[in-house]
Design a protein around this motif. Structure first.
Motif, mmCIF file in Angstrom:
data_model
loop_
_atom_site.group_PDB
_atom_site.id
_atom_site.type_symbol
_atom_site.label_atom_id
_atom_site.label_comp_id
_atom_site.label_asym_id
_atom_site.label_seq_id
_atom_site.Cartn_x
_atom_site.Cartn_y
_atom_site.Cartn_z
ATOM 1 N N MET A 52 3.904 -6.687 7.873
ATOM 2 C CA MET A 52 4.845 -5.573 7.882
ATOM 3 C C MET A 52 6.018 -5.778 6.926
ATOM 4 O O MET A 52 6.450 -4.864 6.233
ATOM 5 C CB MET A 52 5.378 -5.342 9.304
ATOM 6 N N SER A 53 6.564 -7.023 6.865
ATOM 7 C CA SER A 53 7.733 -7.258 6.016
ATOM 8 C C SER A 53 7.428 -7.027 4.549
ATOM 9 O O SER A 53 8.325 -6.810 3.744
ATOM 10 C CB SER A 53 8.241 -8.687 6.214
ATOM 11 N N SER A 54 6.137 -7.100 4.193
ATOM 12 C CA SER A 54 5.744 -6.891 2.799
ATOM 13 C C SER A 54 5.026 -5.562 2.622
ATOM 14 O O SER A 54 4.413 -5.329 1.577
ATOM 15 C CB SER A 54 4.823 -8.039 2.354
ATOM 16 N N SER A 55 5.114 -4.712 3.616
ATOM 17 C CA SER A 55 4.440 -3.422 3.533
ATOM 18 C C SER A 55 4.921 -2.630 2.318
ATOM 19 O O SER A 55 6.099 -2.643 1.972
ATOM 20 C CB SER A 55 4.719 -2.613 4.803
ATOM 21 N N THR A 56 4.000 -1.954 1.654
ATOM 22 C CA THR A 56 4.354 -1.126 0.504
ATOM 23 C C THR A 56 4.525 0.339 0.898
ATOM 24 O O THR A 56 4.774 1.183 0.031
ATOM 25 C CB THR A 56 3.270 -1.235 -0.583
ATOM 26 N N LYS A 57 4.411 0.640 2.202
ATOM 27 C CA LYS A 57 4.595 2.021 2.637
ATOM 28 C C LYS A 57 6.060 2.414 2.444
ATOM 29 O O LYS A 57 6.968 1.650 2.786
ATOM 30 C CB LYS A 57 4.200 2.161 4.118
#
Length: 284
Positions: A201-206
């Motif tokens: 999640m911390s690296s999510s691109t959304k």
């Protein structure tokens, strides 16, 4: 002097990755005792089957509904009986000898409270780059470390408390900042201790997750800014403006490029930028 480590893995529907995480913990070479705690959020896939496969090497295993990974971490920290606590997510893993290195540093420097280190970033199982932590004195502005590379004394948690569940993405930043503001002693090891999955999640691109990441970080840094001077607050404002512009310009790259290609593009751009502002907050 002997130490006891408590390693905590929060998990939820991690059947594709958790076995590698578990093996990276139970295969560590060490002299100190290790207590392994897995807190699962009520997985509905085969995650619990993989965990049960290694039941003899796991001291505490709980599977029940929770309020996300930081809730699971809080349960694990509350149950931990070790002197040193490490948290490794169910899609990340420790490198060989990581615990041995941390054990040696704590024994040689008994006054330190937190060890942090670089981490190797992976995407879909492939190595992308090593993340180097940024400056500690920039922590009141943004998160400059990577949580899986941190090992924290239980006494430090006792002093500042657990992860604040109002922050869904950045509760780790909030906790590390509270440790820093409490003037606890940080110690850097310049060797990657863990592998970090960019699929989390911390690296999510959304776009929504990226916006939420910035918003939560801003709110957390706001707490630290109250007692700091105008120069610092100007740096903070400029840092967030730069971060927002960076995110806006990165939207096309994130849409068309996966992290491996985005990393190559960044290396090319950095040849023309001698001192990228983001390097103060960690670089990869």
């Amino acid at each position: 002097m002997s130490l006891k480590f408590s390693i905590i893995t929060p998990s939820f529907n991690s059947e594709k990755t958790i076995e590698k995480t578990i093996l990276s913990v139970i295969s560590q070479k060490h002299d100190s005792a290790i207590e392994y705690i897995i807190i699962d959020g009520g997985s509905t896939d085969k995650t619990c089957e993989f965990i049960q496969k290694y039941a003899d090497s796991i001291d505490i295993f709980i599977s029940e509904s929770d309020n996300g990974p930081y809730d699971a971490m809080n349960k694990g920290v509350s149950l931990a009986t070790g002197d040193i606590i490490g948290i490794i997510n169910s899609d990340d893993w420790y490198h060989d000898k990581a615990i041995k290195l941390v054990e040696s540093e704590f024994l040689q420097n008994p006054d330190i409270d937190i060890i942090y280190a670089p981490v190797d970033n992976y995407f879909s199982g492939n190595f992308i780059a090593t993340f180097m932590p940024g400056s500690l004195d920039k922590l009141p502005i943004r998160f400059t470390l990577n949580h899986p590379s941190c090992f924290i004394k239980k006494t430090a948690y006792d002093l500042v408390g657990l992860y604040d569940l109002q922050y869904k993405i950045t509760a780790d930043y909030d906790l590390i900042l509270r440790l820093y503001l409490a003037k606890l002693k940080f110690h850097f090891i310049n060797i990657p201790l863990a592998a970090y999955s960019l699929n989390g999640m911390s690296s999510s691109t959304k776009h929504w997750d990226r916006a939420k990441l910035i918003k939560e970080s801003w709110i957390i840094s706001q707490k630290a800014s109250v007692n700091l001077d105008s120069t610092f607050n100007k740096q903070r404002l400029l840092a967030y403006i730069a971060w927002i512009f960076n995110e806006i310009f990165a939207i096309p790259a994130r849409y068309f490029l996966k992290p491996p290609l985005a990393r190559k593009l960044k290396k090319i751009l950095n040849k023309f930028i001698k001192n990228p502002i983001s390097d103060e907050y960690g670089q990869w």
